[in-house]
Design a protein around this motif. Structure first.
Motif, PDB file in Angstrom:
ATOM      1  N   LEU A   1       0.798  -1.202  -0.018  1.00 10.93           N
ATOM      2  CA  LEU A   1      -0.120   0.331  -0.341  1.00 10.93           C
ATOM      3  C   LEU A   1       0.864   1.139   0.170  1.00 10.93           C
ATOM      4  O   LEU A   1       2.183   1.840   0.109  1.00 10.93           O
ATOM      5  N   GLY A   2       0.655   2.274  -0.548  1.00  7.34           N
ATOM      6  CA  GLY A   2       1.380   3.408  -0.746  1.00  7.34           C
ATOM      7  C   GLY A   2       1.152   3.662   0.747  1.00  7.34           C
ATOM      8  O   GLY A   2       0.275   4.143   1.570  1.00  7.34           O
ATOM      9  N   HIS A   3       2.743   4.990   1.602  1.00 10.80           N
ATOM     10  CA  HIS A   3       2.134   5.324   2.838  1.00 10.80           C
ATOM     11  C   HIS A   3       3.002   5.994   2.613  1.00 10.80           C
ATOM     12  O   HIS A   3       3.824   6.446   2.270  1.00 10.80           O
ATOM     13  N   GLY A   4       2.887   7.297   3.619  1.00 10.89           N
ATOM     14  CA  GLY A   4       4.311   7.699   4.238  1.00 10.89           C
ATOM     15  C   GLY A   4       3.941   8.704   5.295  1.00 10.89           C
ATOM     16  O   GLY A   4       3.581   7.493   6.082  1.00 10.89           O
ATOM     17  N   ARG A   5       4.481  10.022   5.839  1.00 10.39           N
ATOM     18  CA  ARG A   5       4.930   9.955   7.384  1.00 10.39           C
ATOM     19  C   ARG A   5       5.114  11.237   7.320  1.00 10.39           C
ATOM     20  O   ARG A   5       5.589  12.121   6.330  1.00 10.39           O
ATOM     21  N   TRP A   6       4.084  12.335   8.550  1.00  9.56           N
ATOM     22  CA  TRP A   6       4.241  13.766   8.109  1.00  9.56           C
ATOM     23  C   TRP A   6       4.713  14.169   9.323  1.00  9.56           C
ATOM     24  O   TRP A   6       3.410  13.177  10.650  1.00  9.56           O
ATOM     25  N   ARG A   7       5.034  15.204   9.848  1.00  9.13           N
ATOM     26  CA  ARG A   7       5.595  15.599  11.200  1.00  9.13           C
ATOM     27  C   ARG A   7       4.485  16.903  11.258  1.00  9.13           C
ATOM     28  O   ARG A   7       4.727  17.585  10.210  1.00  9.13           O
ATOM     29  N   LEU A   8       3.654  17.078  12.356  1.00  8.15           N
ATOM     30  CA  LEU A   8       2.416  17.867  12.660  1.00  8.15           C
ATOM     31  C   LEU A   8       2.708  18.868  13.551  1.00  8.15           C
ATOM     32  O   LEU A   8       3.277  18.238  14.737  1.00  8.15           O
ATOM     33  N   SER A   9       2.796  20.285  13.382  1.00  5.06           N
ATOM     34  CA  SER A   9       3.705  21.227  14.936  1.00  5.06           C
ATOM     35  C   SER A   9       2.634  21.465  15.359  1.00  5.06           C
ATOM     36  O   SER A   9       2.066  22.874  14.436  1.00  5.06           O
ATOM     37  N   VAL A  10       2.189  21.681  16.360  1.00  2.00           N
ATOM     38  CA  VAL A  10       1.675  22.698  16.808  1.00  2.00           C
ATOM     39  C   VAL A  10       1.823  23.967  17.719  1.00  2.00           C
ATOM     40  O   VAL A  10       2.539  23.384  19.003  1.00  2.00           O
ATOM     41  N   THR A  11       2.027  25.034  17.601  1.00  2.00           N
ATOM     42  CA  THR A  11       2.216  26.152  18.845  1.00  2.00           C
ATOM     43  C   THR A  11       1.615  26.657  19.311  1.00  2.00           C
ATOM     44  O   THR A  11       0.690  26.884  19.146  1.00  2.00           O
ATOM     45  N   GLY A  12       1.984  27.154  20.455  1.00  2.69           N
ATOM     46  CA  GLY A  12       1.251  28.112  20.970  1.00  2.69           C
ATOM     47  C   GLY A  12       2.210  28.538  22.080  1.00  2.69           C
ATOM     48  O   GLY A  12       2.529  29.273  22.070  1.00  2.69           O
ATOM     49  N   GLN A  13       1.265  28.958  23.496  1.00  2.00           N
ATOM     50  CA  GLN A  13       2.091  29.487  23.980  1.00  2.00           C
ATOM     51  C   GLN A  13       1.863  28.521  25.762  1.00  2.00           C
ATOM     52  O   GLN A  13       1.316  28.169  26.282  1.00  2.00           O
TER      53      GLN A  13
END
Length: 411
Positions: A218-230
């Motif tokens: 299967l096609g697949h991938g990896r992603w990095r999500l960065s959530v910034t706050g205070q």
């Protein structure tokens, strides 16, 4: 790790027992063998010893892959038949993911040496580094570098959880970064690649068969999500005044699950979350988490990522936070070489053809050389976990199947 003993190396189970204590994880259970860790280096040395005890010529390529050659008398390595797998693991992984393919290749070689009297092609057993991507975040890093599927600059600048770059780790383990990257000459010498691997699902268990031939990945991938706050104090900051990225990230994880559930055959997983700075009494200033998405249709994979991104942006904004999404790796759906698969079906007449949702080095190589896979039954259906399992009898059947497949390819 036990010392080499050529009188007990004719079985897969005999070989696997020699590395049964290497990298055992007493905290998580199972095994933790990230690339170039003490455990993985010990396994690499074990492989070198096993190969040399069989009279194979061992070399390390510029990207850190180990190649053990059963050469022709002429020394000709063009159009070589190659088999093998990897020795690194995910954190707390099972004992078979990777090492089973290496032990089976060594056992198959023992069988071939007693069966094949004449051959026209050299055979190599290869161990690729960082297949799991558990240390530097990119799966199949060794084959990606060799094929040019990842730029050398990006690969060298990958960082582990301690902030150490792949370039620094490579240098500390004797590699010359000037020699790393695409290796078209070595690729050109591979006439066929066959990887044996534990099945990472219940397909063979449901079919009540010990081995299968790989159909597609299967096609697949990896992603990095960065959530910034205070970032702020957990005790002095009222709930109404918070910009908490952990709250936003938690909502995103649930949303990702729900989005994937709505799409047939989709798989989406968040398996790693890192808050910054990570204190118990600290409102995080940022949260990084990694997303794995898979689907047989690459267009649907892309659409899923777009929908996840749009949803995550809205959720971040609702908490007064910001979001960035970065792709770390992406592999399209792979269908293995039809001619080679058909050739495997000759000696493996009763073996079913199964697709898989797990990525493999064979999937990366398939875009460049004829590639195929053989899967060995995992009755638990569980992988990337201590509960991963292979019966001793099935392990030996798998090695015999690999030997049968390779025997017909050496002439």
């Amino acid at each position: 790790m036990q010392q080499s003993n050529t009188t007990t190396l004719s079985t897969v189970t005999g070989l696997m027992s020699q590395i049964a204590e290497t990298g055992r994880d007493t905290l998580r259970g199972g095994y933790t063998r990230p690339v170039y860790s003490h455990a993985e280096i010990e396994l690499r040395q074990w492989f070198i010893e096993q190969a040399q005890s069989r009279g194979l010529s061992v070399e390390q390529d510029g990207n850190g892959a180990l190649w053990a050659w059963w050469d022709l008398p002429t020394g000709d390595r063009t159009d070589a038949v190659v088999t093998g797998s990897h020795l690194d693991s995910v954190p707390g992984g099972g004992p078979f993911d990777g090492p089973l393919g290496v032990a089976s290749a060594l056992t198959a070689l023992d069988m071939l040496k007693s069966r094949v009297q004449e051959r026209t092609r050299a055979l190599a057993i290869v161990v690729f580094p960082e297949e799991e991507g558990s240390r530097f975040g990119v799966a199949c890093l060794g084959t990606r570098m060799m094929t040019g599927a990842i730029s050398l600059e990006k690969a060298l600048n990958l960082r582990d959880q301690d902030g150490t770059t792949f370039a620094d780790v490579a240098r500390s383990n004797g590699l010359d970064t000037r020699l790393m990257g695409p290796d078209p000459t070595r690729l050109a010498h591979i006439g066929a690649f066959v990887e044996l691997h534990v099945e990472q699902g219940l397909g063979l268990g449901e079919l009540d068969h010990p081995v299968a031939i790989g159909g597609s990945i299967l096609g697949h991938g990896r992603w990095r999500l960065s959530v910034t706050g205070q970032g702020n104090h957990a005790g002095t900051t009222l709930m109404a005044g918070r910009r908490d990225p952990m709250v936003a990230a938690a909502q995103m994880v649930v949303a990702i699950r729900n989005i994937a559930r709505e799409q047939p055959h989709a798989r989406a997983t968040v398996g790693r979350i890192e808050p910054v700075p990570g204190g118990t009494n600290v409102i995080a200033s940022a949260v990084n988490f990694w997303l794995d998405v898979r689907h047989p249709d690459d267009a649907i994979t892309a659409a899923l990522i777009q929908r996840i991104h749009d949803t995550a942006l809205d959720l971040a904004a609702s908490e007064g936070c910001e979001l960035s999404l970065n792709q770390e790796s992406l592999s399209p759906t792979v269908t293995f070489d039809a001619t080679l698969t058909s050739r495997l079906q000759g000696p493996l007449t009763n073996a079913p053809v199964l697709d898989t949702g797990a990525g493999h080095d064979a999937g990366v190589l398939a875009a460049h050389v004829p590639s195929a896979m053989i899967f060995v039954r995992n009755p638990s259906g569980i992988s990337h976990s201590p509960e991963e399992y292979v019966e001793d009898a099935d392990a030996e059947i798998g090695a015999a199947a690999l030997a049968d497949a390779l025997a017909g390819m050496l002439n």
